[in-house]
Write an enzyme that holds these catalytic residues in place. Sequence first.
Site, PDB file in Angstrom:
ATOM      1  N   ASP A  23      38.592  47.567  17.177  1.00 21.04           N
ATOM      2  CA  ASP A  23      37.508  48.558  17.228  1.00 21.04           C
ATOM      3  C   ASP A  23      36.783  48.669  15.886  1.00 21.04           C
ATOM      4  O   ASP A  23      37.380  48.477  14.826  1.00 21.04           O
ATOM      5  CB  ASP A  23      38.126  49.916  17.594  1.00 21.04           C
ATOM      6  CG  ASP A  23      37.079  50.924  17.982  1.00 21.04           C
ATOM      7  OD1 ASP A  23      35.940  50.532  18.282  1.00 21.04           O
ATOM      8  OD2 ASP A  23      37.396  52.126  17.979  1.00 21.04           O
ATOM      9  N   HIS A  40      30.125  42.107  16.322  1.00 24.84           N
ATOM     10  CA  HIS A  40      31.027  41.405  17.247  1.00 24.84           C
ATOM     11  C   HIS A  40      31.287  39.973  16.767  1.00 24.84           C
ATOM     12  O   HIS A  40      32.393  39.453  16.937  1.00 24.84           O
ATOM     13  CB  HIS A  40      30.463  41.413  18.669  1.00 24.84           C
ATOM     14  CG  HIS A  40      30.378  42.789  19.255  1.00 24.84           C
ATOM     15  ND1 HIS A  40      31.419  43.691  19.190  1.00 24.84           N
ATOM     16  CD2 HIS A  40      29.363  43.431  19.901  1.00 24.84           C
ATOM     17  CE1 HIS A  40      31.066  44.820  19.772  1.00 24.84           C
ATOM     18  NE2 HIS A  40      29.815  44.692  20.204  1.00 24.84           N
ATOM     19  N   LEU A 133      52.809  31.237  18.357  1.00 21.61           N
ATOM     20  CA  LEU A 133      52.298  32.534  18.827  1.00 21.61           C
ATOM     21  C   LEU A 133      51.701  32.436  20.236  1.00 21.61           C
ATOM     22  O   LEU A 133      50.992  31.473  20.547  1.00 21.61           O
ATOM     23  CB  LEU A 133      51.199  32.999  17.851  1.00 21.61           C
ATOM     24  CG  LEU A 133      50.463  34.288  18.223  1.00 21.61           C
ATOM     25  CD1 LEU A 133      51.361  35.500  17.990  1.00 21.61           C
ATOM     26  CD2 LEU A 133      49.175  34.432  17.409  1.00 21.61           C
TER      27      LEU A 133
HETATM   28  C1  FPP Z   1      34.927  47.570  19.865  1.00 30.29           C
HETATM   29  O1  FPP Z   1      34.054  47.833  18.792  1.00 30.29           O
HETATM   30  C2  FPP Z   1      34.852  46.162  20.196  1.00 30.29           C
HETATM   31  C3  FPP Z   1      34.521  45.657  21.403  1.00 30.29           C
HETATM   32  C4  FPP Z   1      34.222  46.490  22.583  1.00 30.29           C
HETATM   33  C5  FPP Z   1      34.428  44.209  21.633  1.00 30.29           C
HETATM   34  C6  FPP Z   1      35.424  43.406  20.866  1.00 30.29           C
HETATM   35  C7  FPP Z   1      34.983  42.011  20.934  1.00 30.29           C
HETATM   36  C8  FPP Z   1      35.185  41.101  19.971  1.00 30.29           C
HETATM   37  C9  FPP Z   1      35.942  41.377  18.730  1.00 30.29           C
HETATM   38  C10 FPP Z   1      34.657  39.738  20.169  1.00 30.29           C
HETATM   39  C11 FPP Z   1      35.314  39.107  21.373  1.00 30.29           C
HETATM   40  C12 FPP Z   1      35.444  37.704  21.252  1.00 30.29           C
HETATM   41  C13 FPP Z   1      36.559  37.063  20.900  1.00 30.29           C
HETATM   42  C14 FPP Z   1      36.498  35.611  20.844  1.00 30.29           C
HETATM   43  C15 FPP Z   1      37.831  37.749  20.574  1.00 30.29           C
HETATM   44  P1  FPP Z   1      32.789  48.746  19.042  1.00 30.29           P
HETATM   45  O2  FPP Z   1      31.663  47.883  19.420  1.00 30.29           O
HETATM   46  O3  FPP Z   1      33.113  49.806  20.037  1.00 30.29           O
HETATM   47  O4  FPP Z   1      32.575  49.352  17.625  1.00 30.29           O
HETATM   48  P2  FPP Z   1      32.034  50.801  17.294  1.00 30.29           P
HETATM   49  O5  FPP Z   1      33.051  51.767  17.836  1.00 30.29           O
HETATM   50  O6  FPP Z   1      31.985  50.804  15.792  1.00 30.29           O
HETATM   51  O7  FPP Z   1      30.708  50.930  17.942  1.00 30.29           O
END
Ligand code: FPP
Length: 238
Positions: A23, A40, A133
């Site tokens: 997050d 992201h 892993l």
């Molecule tokens: C939460 O941060 C994150 C997500 C909903 C998406 C997570 C996705 C990735 C890390 C990329 C996925 C791809 C791979 C290859 C793992 P948020 O967007 O809610 O952040 P915020 O709370 O600061 O808005």
Amino acid sequence: MSLFRKKENGERKLPVHIAIIMDGNGRWAKKRTLPRTAGHVAGSENFKTIARYCNKIGIKYLTVYAFSTENWKRPQGEVDAIMNLLRDYLKDSVNFKSENIKLQFIGNLAALPEDIIALMENAENESKDATGLVVNMAVNYGGRDEIVAAVKEIVSSGETEITEELISEKLYTKGVPDPDLIIRPSGEYRLSNFLIWQCAYSEFWFSNVLWPDFKPKHLEEAIDAFNLRDRRMGGLSK
Ligand code: FPP
């Protein structure tokens, strides 16, 4: 003294299974006046760094929350960007094979775009013999959805002897031990429908660091904190 306390000689016990809610990507981007999608991209790069580090130090299972059943509510452009990151990663995931990392996917995968399903099947097949892993990537995953799917499967099988073991076997995570340590960076203190059955005895660790900035040293802090916990699992201290 519990096995999980740091021993006097400083020896540590590693959690077998670490689960992470990745997050804070959006806020990381906002701080840099970048579009959320840039967060992201950074978050997906950081996932690779942390997975490689877990493999290096001997963690057996890493489960990451990449996309929840609720994330479809985000603007279409953001959903598309995350799906494209997944595609890129999956096309590239043969790299993990050479690193002895096994990839598995959990969630309602059948509802994903067909090309992504095919890429996931390929990545699972390519890495199935890896002995390092195991990465469980949760995509279109929701804990309640998972439990509902398990109950439906049990009902349709006609089984009437309902046990905790039977339910666990019907979850997307079947065969994977419950997480020992669940990490949520970015200063939020919620589970957000992540592994809600499996977390019954998990230890939790929260951090204000945003996911793209969450480095191996932060993971080490979480593991150190885990070592100081007294996990009684409902019993008494040893
Ligand atoms: C939460 O941060 C994150 C997500 C909903 C998406 C997570 C996705 C990735 C890390 C990329 C996925 C791809 C791979 C290859 C793992 P948020 O967007 O809610 O952040 P915020 O709370 O600061 O808005």
